[in-house]
Design an enzyme around this catalytic site. Structure first.
Site, PDB file in Angstrom:
ATOM      1  N   LYS A  29       1.046  -1.373  -0.097  1.00  0.00           N
ATOM      2  CA  LYS A  29       0.090   0.165  -0.202  1.00  0.00           C
ATOM      3  C   LYS A  29       0.777   1.351   0.191  1.00  0.00           C
ATOM      4  CE  LYS A  29      -0.320   0.881   4.396  1.00  0.00           C
ATOM      5  NZ  LYS A  29      -0.814   0.988   6.260  1.00  0.00           N
ATOM      6  N   THR A  30       2.276   0.937   0.632  1.00  0.00           N
ATOM      7  CA  THR A  30       2.594   2.259   0.586  1.00  0.00           C
ATOM      8  C   THR A  30       3.515   2.425  -0.936  1.00  0.00           C
ATOM      9  OG1 THR A  30       4.002   1.644   2.983  1.00  0.00           O
ATOM     10  CG2 THR A  30       4.827   3.053   1.383  1.00  0.00           C
ATOM     11  N   ASP A 215      -3.740   7.714   5.381  1.00  0.00           N
ATOM     12  CA  ASP A 215      -3.478   6.530   4.862  1.00  0.00           C
ATOM     13  C   ASP A 215      -3.801   6.170   6.632  1.00  0.00           C
ATOM     14  OD1 ASP A 215      -1.613   4.264   5.129  1.00  0.00           O
ATOM     15  OD2 ASP A 215      -0.302   4.947   5.213  1.00  0.00           O
ATOM     16  N   GLU A 216      -3.613   4.629   6.642  1.00  0.00           N
ATOM     17  CA  GLU A 216      -4.227   3.855   7.966  1.00  0.00           C
ATOM     18  C   GLU A 216      -5.485   4.092   8.402  1.00  0.00           C
ATOM     19  OE1 GLU A 216      -2.386   0.988   9.089  1.00  0.00           O
ATOM     20  OE2 GLU A 216      -0.431   2.071   9.031  1.00  0.00           O
ATOM     21  N   GLN A 246      -6.588  -4.746  10.509  1.00  0.00           N
ATOM     22  CA  GLN A 246      -5.410  -3.802  11.681  1.00  0.00           C
ATOM     23  C   GLN A 246      -6.122  -3.121  12.023  1.00  0.00           C
ATOM     24  OE1 GLN A 246      -1.276  -4.165   9.174  1.00  0.00           O
ATOM     25  NE2 GLN A 246      -2.450  -4.056   7.642  1.00  0.00           N
ATOM     26  N   ARG A 641       4.106  -9.072  10.716  1.00  0.00           N
ATOM     27  CA  ARG A 641       5.481  -8.219  10.565  1.00  0.00           C
ATOM     28  C   ARG A 641       5.779  -9.411   9.889  1.00  0.00           C
ATOM     29  NH1 ARG A 641       2.928  -4.527   9.325  1.00  0.00           N
ATOM     30  NH2 ARG A 641       1.686  -5.542   9.329  1.00  0.00           N
TER      31      ARG A 641
END
Length: 708
Positions: A29-30, A215-216, A246, A641
């Site tokens: 996504k980044t 974002d997020e 998340q 992660r």
DNA sequence: TTCTGTTCTGTTTTT
DNA sequence: CAGAACAGAA
């Protein structure tokens, strides 16, 4: 540079209208966000300064900006606004001060300052036994996140306790106004109110922003949802990226259903799901999917990857927390030495900060370099807060919270009695404390000696204030102030040891360096931005400093090859080749509080129905499961992660409150697909281990030294 | 007012 | 068990 997959490309190229990207863990996504910003600038000719990207952490903001910078080499990215929600709100408030009910130089209160104010109110109304300041603050924060004013909070309160809290909320808000201060929640709520009520301001901001990215997005709260909506306006040119799996910040007001709510507000909303994972091996992904399958979902997505199967994940069962730490530390050292595994490729993740201690000790015993994130924040340290309070007081004489903090630091022999009288006098005349000190009428209420001390303090503050305002560089004036009050001397006399005193002064020096750095940055910004008056400079620096946090500092130490220790919350957004997910036990990973919450809900089946949105998600949530679901997502975040290897550990016993308690394995372990798990320990060793338990320390030591 | 010994309280996660 | 808050003495 790797090319985008079709979904990612779709997300980048869809610039016509509102876009929601549901981005699974490790789905790039980044890259999508940064490529999209570059695309807007290059292909659509959107000027960089008309693009705003909002994040939740300073670190994320800085990284995003840097990535866009490398993508756009020619400098066409100059002026791009990437900031956290809070920094954005702060900047907006600075530009719209009066509209927001503040004056220039306003202070930003952190949780501790807010608690101080509340404590005072509680004492005044003899409610100190009824609520703790922290609990009251949490309730007030929820009201603010739901954009509820004190009056409405009072009218909707359905019992006496709530009514009392609503009343407290009103008083608290009045105090903030009197102190010319706002708190963290106000950085969002005040801009929302302003943009809502002031059509001019709203249109100004909407015209300035051609495209907004968030974002997020699953971490947004009610107020942040409104802020985004108001900034975006009817044009609805935005891209929000998030992942409901998340969502781990519901406890601080995040509303993951904001993802679903968008569909109602924006009928043309396009939804793109990123389901290909580029991070983890197949086995790790299977574990993650297996676990999160136990949760209800807002969006049905299935993560897949075409990386190899990878190593099986392991579960290490340990005797107690010391054993757990020693085993992990020994293994880390071993793999470092035998398999050339860099320390920096390894992370130890845990639920709560206090779990870090044994790991620190064990790693230190083996001289394994590590890097601990979180814990006591730099900006929470007393010496840093002291100096900050002086700074705030210089910028904003009305800041009583800051005054109370520094009035007797260093020692000025001004005690509670004197302060009480001063406070009474100030309250009567509706004066800030600092101003009351210099008031000619104060003499009637205080003996001469005390009066002299207060007047001296007032004089010092006034003098330093004018110096700070006159100076081109306010930081120099701050250094002078620290000298003048002989803060170093106070540290020497007051710290428990010489080393501690030096540490404190180092921290103060660090703080001043930070100020210097921020000042340079601000000066560069001011060159193109004529609007900043000299008097606002210092206050602005201080406010920025308050929003900064440990993560910022970490970068300096991050350089070396070190094992990373952090909480699961802090790990979000990061990735590591090798992950140890430690403390996989009931009451620890589904945290105790979430278990209690579930119990409470089960005990009284008629749960109070949440009178909110009405947006029905259709998820069948059992009574009191929401807390456990969030814990499950937390575990999911931890698992995802990992790139190559994943190791769970748990302890059979653990010391708690000084007592040893036995620990049950986490339910989440049982929810993982067993086929992907390897348990090297046979469980029948418990007898031998019970016997060994008495000499645990000795055994541990032996373990440490035989390994070399 | 400050220092020091004592009791007691407590452990989510953070912008 | 360890830090913080507190109460009593100098």
């Amino acid at each position: 540079m790797p090319s985008l997959n079709p979904r990612q490309a779709e997300a980048v190229e869809h610039t016509g209208g509102p876009l929601l990207v549901i981005a699974g863990a490790g789905s790039g996504k980044t890259r999508v966000i940064t490529r999209k910003i570059a695309h807007l600038i290059r292909a659509h000719g959107v000027p960089a300064h008309a693009i705003v990207a909002l994040t939740f952490t300073n670190k994320a903001a800085r990284e995003m900006k840097a990535r866009v910078g490398t993508l756009l080499k020619g400098g066409s990215g100059r002026g791009l606004k990437v900031s956290t929600f809070h920094t954005f709100g702060l900047n907006l408030l600075r530009r719209e001060v009066e509209g927001a009910g503040l004056r220039l130089g306003f202070s930003l209160f952190d949780a501790e300052d807010a608690a101080t104010v509340l404590k005072e109110h509680l004492r005044e109304h003899a409610l100190a036994d009824a609520v703790t300041p922290a609990a009251a603050l949490a309730r007030i924060s929820r009201w603010k996140n739901d954009l509820m004013e004190p009056a409405r909070a009072a009218s909707t309160a359905d019992d006496d306790f709530e009514a009392m809290l609503a009343d407290l909320y009103g008083r608290y808000q009045q105090s903030l106004t009197a102190y010319n201060a706002c708190d963290f929640d106000d950085l969002i709520a005040r801009p929302v109110r302003l943009l809502r009520d002031d059509r001019d301001a709203r249109e100004r901001w909407q015209n300035r922003i051609r495209h907004l990215l968030v974002d997020e997005y699953q971490d947004t709260n009610g107020a942040q949802y409104e802020l985004v909506r108001l900034l975006v306006g009817p044009r609805g040119a935005f891209t929000v990226v998030g992942d409901d799996d998340q969502s781990i910040y519901a406890w601080r007001g995040a509303r993951p259903d904001n993802l679903a709510r968008l569909r109602d507000h924006y009928p043309t909303l396009r939804v793109v799901m990123l389901e290909q994972n580029y991070r983890s091996s197949a086995r790790i992904l299977k574990l993650a999917n297996g676990l999160i399958g136990h949760n209800p979902h807002l969006f049905d997505k299935r993560l897949w990857c075409d990386l190899g199967p990878g190593e099986p994940a392991r579960v290490l069962v340990c005797r107690d927390e010391a054993h757990e730490a020693e085993r992990v530390a020994a293994e880390i050292q071993h793999t470092h030495l035998t398999k050339d595994r860099p320390y920096g490729s390894i992370a130890i993740l845990y639920r709560s900060n206090h779990q870090a201690r044994p790991f620190e000790q064990a790693l230190r015993a083996l001289s394994v370099p590590y890097f601990l994130s979180g814990g006591t924040s730099f900006f929470a340290r007393a010496e840093v807060k002291d100096v900050m309070a002086y700074l705030r007081l210089l910028a904003n004489p009305a800041d009583d919270a800051a005054f109370l903090r520094v009035v007797n630091v260093p020692r000025r022999e001004i005690g509670p009695t004197t302060l009480q009288r001063l406070a009474a006098f100030a309250a009567e005349g509706e004066l800030p404390l600092a101003a009351a000190c210099a008031d000619p009428l104060l003499g009637e209420h205080l003996p001469k000696r005390q009066l002299g001390r207060l007047a001296e303090l007032a004089g010092l503050l006034a003098e330093q204030r004018s110096q700070a305002q006159a100076a081109a560089n306010p930081v120099a004036a701050v250094r002078a102030l620290v000298e003048r009050i002989d803060y170093a001397g106070w540290c020497r006399d007051n710290a428990p040891s010489r080393a501690a005193a030096e540490r404190r002064m180092d921290n103060v020096a660090d703080l001043l360096d930070w100020l210097e750095r921020l000042h340079r940055e601000a000066a560069a910004d001011a060159a193109k931005d004529a609007g900043s008056a000299a008097g606002t400079r210092l206050s602005d620096l201080v406010a920025r400093l308050t929003l900064l946090d440990v993560l910022e500092r970490q970068d300096e130490a991050e350089g070396g090859d070190r094992v990373h220790l952090m909480t699961l919350h802090a790990a979000k957004g990061l990735e590591f080749p090798h992950v140890y997910l430690v403390g996989m036990e009931e009451a620890l990973l589904p945290h105790r509080s979430s278990l209690e919450e579930a119990e409470d809900a089960a005990a009284r089946p008629e749960t109070v129905a949440d009178t909110d949105t009405g947006a029905d998600t259709g998820a069948d949530t059992g009574a009191g499961q929401t807390g456990i679901q969030e814990e499950r997502r937390l575990c999911y975040v931890g698992i995802t992660r990992a790139r190559q290897s994943l190791t769970f550990t748990r302890a059979r016993r653990r010391r708690r409150y000084g007592e040893t308690v036995t620990c049950e394995p986490s339910r989440f372990l049982a929810e993982l697909p067993a086929a992907e798990l390897h348990q090297p320990d046979s469980t029948q060793r418990s007898d031998a281990e019970a016997r060994a338990h008495g000499s645990a320390q000795l055994a541990a030591l032996k373990g440490l030294f035989t390994d070399r």
